[in-house]
Design a protein around this motif. Structure first.
Motif, mmCIF file in Angstrom:
data_model
loop_
_atom_site.group_PDB
_atom_site.id
_atom_site.type_symbol
_atom_site.label_atom_id
_atom_site.label_comp_id
_atom_site.label_asym_id
_atom_site.label_seq_id
_atom_site.Cartn_x
_atom_site.Cartn_y
_atom_site.Cartn_z
ATOM 1 N N ILE A 16 35.031 -1.216 62.193
ATOM 2 C CA ILE A 16 33.832 -1.052 63.020
ATOM 3 C C ILE A 16 32.578 -1.347 62.210
ATOM 4 N N GLU A 17 31.603 -2.008 62.830
ATOM 5 C CA GLU A 17 30.309 -2.269 62.200
ATOM 6 C C GLU A 17 29.199 -1.562 62.965
ATOM 7 N N GLY A 18 28.203 -1.096 62.220
ATOM 8 C CA GLY A 18 26.999 -0.566 62.848
ATOM 9 C C GLY A 18 26.896 0.943 62.912
ATOM 10 N N MET A 19 27.899 1.664 62.422
ATOM 11 C CA MET A 19 27.843 3.127 62.458
ATOM 12 C C MET A 19 26.963 3.633 61.321
ATOM 13 N N THR A 20 26.150 4.658 61.626
ATOM 14 C CA THR A 20 25.290 5.228 60.591
ATOM 15 C C THR A 20 25.403 6.746 60.489
ATOM 16 N N CYS A 21 26.027 7.393 61.485
ATOM 17 C CA CYS A 21 26.047 8.858 61.464
ATOM 18 C C CYS A 21 27.213 9.408 62.297
ATOM 19 N N ALA A 46 33.125 6.876 56.759
ATOM 20 C CA ALA A 46 33.152 6.391 55.372
ATOM 21 C C ALA A 46 33.903 5.074 55.227
ATOM 22 N N THR A 47 35.027 4.940 55.897
ATOM 23 C CA THR A 47 35.820 3.700 55.786
ATOM 24 C C THR A 47 35.434 2.676 56.849
ATOM 25 N N GLU A 48 34.617 3.100 57.802
ATOM 26 C CA GLU A 48 34.183 2.251 58.918
ATOM 27 C C GLU A 48 35.365 1.711 59.703
ATOM 28 N N LYS A 49 36.344 2.606 59.974
ATOM 29 C CA LYS A 49 37.539 2.198 60.717
ATOM 30 C C LYS A 49 37.847 3.189 61.825
ATOM 31 N N ALA A 50 38.353 2.645 62.926
ATOM 32 C CA ALA A 50 38.844 3.459 64.029
ATOM 33 C C ALA A 50 40.358 3.315 64.062
ATOM 34 N N THR A 51 41.043 4.445 64.090
ATOM 35 C CA THR A 51 42.493 4.452 64.193
ATOM 36 C C THR A 51 42.833 4.934 65.592
ATOM 37 N N VAL A 52 43.508 4.087 66.356
ATOM 38 C CA VAL A 52 43.751 4.366 67.769
ATOM 39 C C VAL A 52 45.250 4.349 68.043
ATOM 40 N N ARG A 61 44.535 -4.627 71.749
ATOM 41 C CA ARG A 61 43.352 -4.727 70.894
ATOM 42 C C ARG A 61 42.120 -5.158 71.687
ATOM 43 N N ASP A 62 42.279 -6.101 72.618
ATOM 44 C CA ASP A 62 41.139 -6.591 73.389
ATOM 45 C C ASP A 62 40.450 -5.475 74.172
ATOM 46 N N GLU A 63 41.238 -4.607 74.792
ATOM 47 C CA GLU A 63 40.662 -3.488 75.558
ATOM 48 C C GLU A 63 39.939 -2.511 74.623
ATOM 49 N N LEU A 64 40.494 -2.301 73.452
ATOM 50 C CA LEU A 64 39.857 -1.401 72.490
ATOM 51 C C LEU A 64 38.553 -1.991 71.967
ATOM 52 N N VAL A 65 38.550 -3.285 71.700
ATOM 53 C CA VAL A 65 37.334 -3.959 71.244
ATOM 54 C C VAL A 65 36.257 -3.855 72.311
ATOM 55 N N ARG A 66 36.622 -4.063 73.568
ATOM 56 C CA ARG A 66 35.646 -3.956 74.659
ATOM 57 C C ARG A 66 35.074 -2.537 74.750
ATOM 58 N N ALA A 67 35.906 -1.532 74.519
ATOM 59 C CA ALA A 67 35.435 -0.147 74.554
ATOM 60 C C ALA A 67 34.427 0.108 73.434
ATOM 61 N N VAL A 68 34.714 -0.385 72.237
ATOM 62 C CA VAL A 68 33.791 -0.217 71.107
ATOM 63 C C VAL A 68 32.480 -0.946 71.389
ATOM 64 N N GLU A 69 32.572 -2.149 71.932
ATOM 65 C CA GLU A 69 31.368 -2.910 72.273
ATOM 66 C C GLU A 69 30.564 -2.228 73.369
ATOM 67 N N ALA A 71 30.316 0.852 73.739
ATOM 68 C CA ALA A 71 29.655 1.977 73.079
ATOM 69 C C ALA A 71 28.448 1.505 72.267
ATOM 70 N N GLY A 72 28.310 0.194 72.087
ATOM 71 C CA GLY A 72 27.156 -0.355 71.385
ATOM 72 C C GLY A 72 27.418 -0.755 69.947
ATOM 73 N N TYR A 73 28.662 -0.926 69.577
ATOM 74 C CA TYR A 73 29.024 -1.265 68.198
ATOM 75 C C TYR A 73 29.877 -2.523 68.187
ATOM 76 N N GLU A 74 30.135 -3.035 67.006
ATOM 77 C CA GLU A 74 30.924 -4.259 66.884
ATOM 78 C C GLU A 74 32.202 -4.011 66.098
ATOM 79 N N VAL A 75 33.212 -4.798 66.423
ATOM 80 C CA VAL A 75 34.471 -4.783 65.675
ATOM 81 C C VAL A 75 34.499 -6.064 64.855
ATOM 82 N N ARG A 76 34.662 -5.906 63.538
ATOM 83 C CA ARG A 76 34.749 -7.077 62.664
ATOM 84 C C ARG A 76 36.008 -7.864 62.994
ATOM 85 N N ALA A 77 35.928 -9.162 62.807
ATOM 86 C CA ALA A 77 37.083 -10.021 63.052
ATOM 87 C C ALA A 77 38.201 -9.673 62.083
#
Length: 110
Positions: A16-21, A46-52, A61-69, A71-77
């Motif tokens: 995940i990218e863009g998390m600050t808190c 700390a690791t900037e990862k989501a474990t689902v 994965r596509d549905e999970l990426v859409r959910a993260v997006e 929420a306003g964040y990005e999933v790195r390729a």
């Protein structure tokens, strides 16, 4: 009772990218957990990862990426390397370190 066998949940890890808190973490977890087929989601700031934990017959994965997006964040390729490529990269890195160490030793002796 259904004749279809139950699908075993699988674990998908998303970078995940863009998390600050902690609020970012909570928001992403909430959006992931609302996704149909998701049994559980844990986000590590700390690791900037989501474990689902997800039922692959209901979501991927596509549905999970859409959910993260959503929420306003990005999933790195995903960067996938074969074992041979990873071993070659590791060997190259070790070669560079060895060469630097030898150079430093020669300079120290001179």
């Amino acid at each position: 009772m259904s004749d279809l066998p139950a699908t075993k949940p699988i674990e998908i890890i998303l970078p995940i990218e863009g998390m600050t808190c902690a609020s970012c973490v909570n928001r992403i977890e909430r959006f992931l957990k609302k996704t149909p087929g998701v049994a559980d989601a844990a986000v590590n700031l700390a690791t900037e990862k989501a474990t689902v934990l997800v039922d692959p017959s209901a979501a991927g994965r596509d549905e999970l990426v859409r959910a993260v997006e959503a929420a306003g964040y990005e999933v790195r390729a995903e960067v996938t390397r074969t074992d041979a490529e990873a071993a070659a990269a590791f060997d190259a890195e070790l070669g560079v370190e060895d060469a630097e160490r030898e150079r430093a030793q020669r300079e120290t002796l001179v």
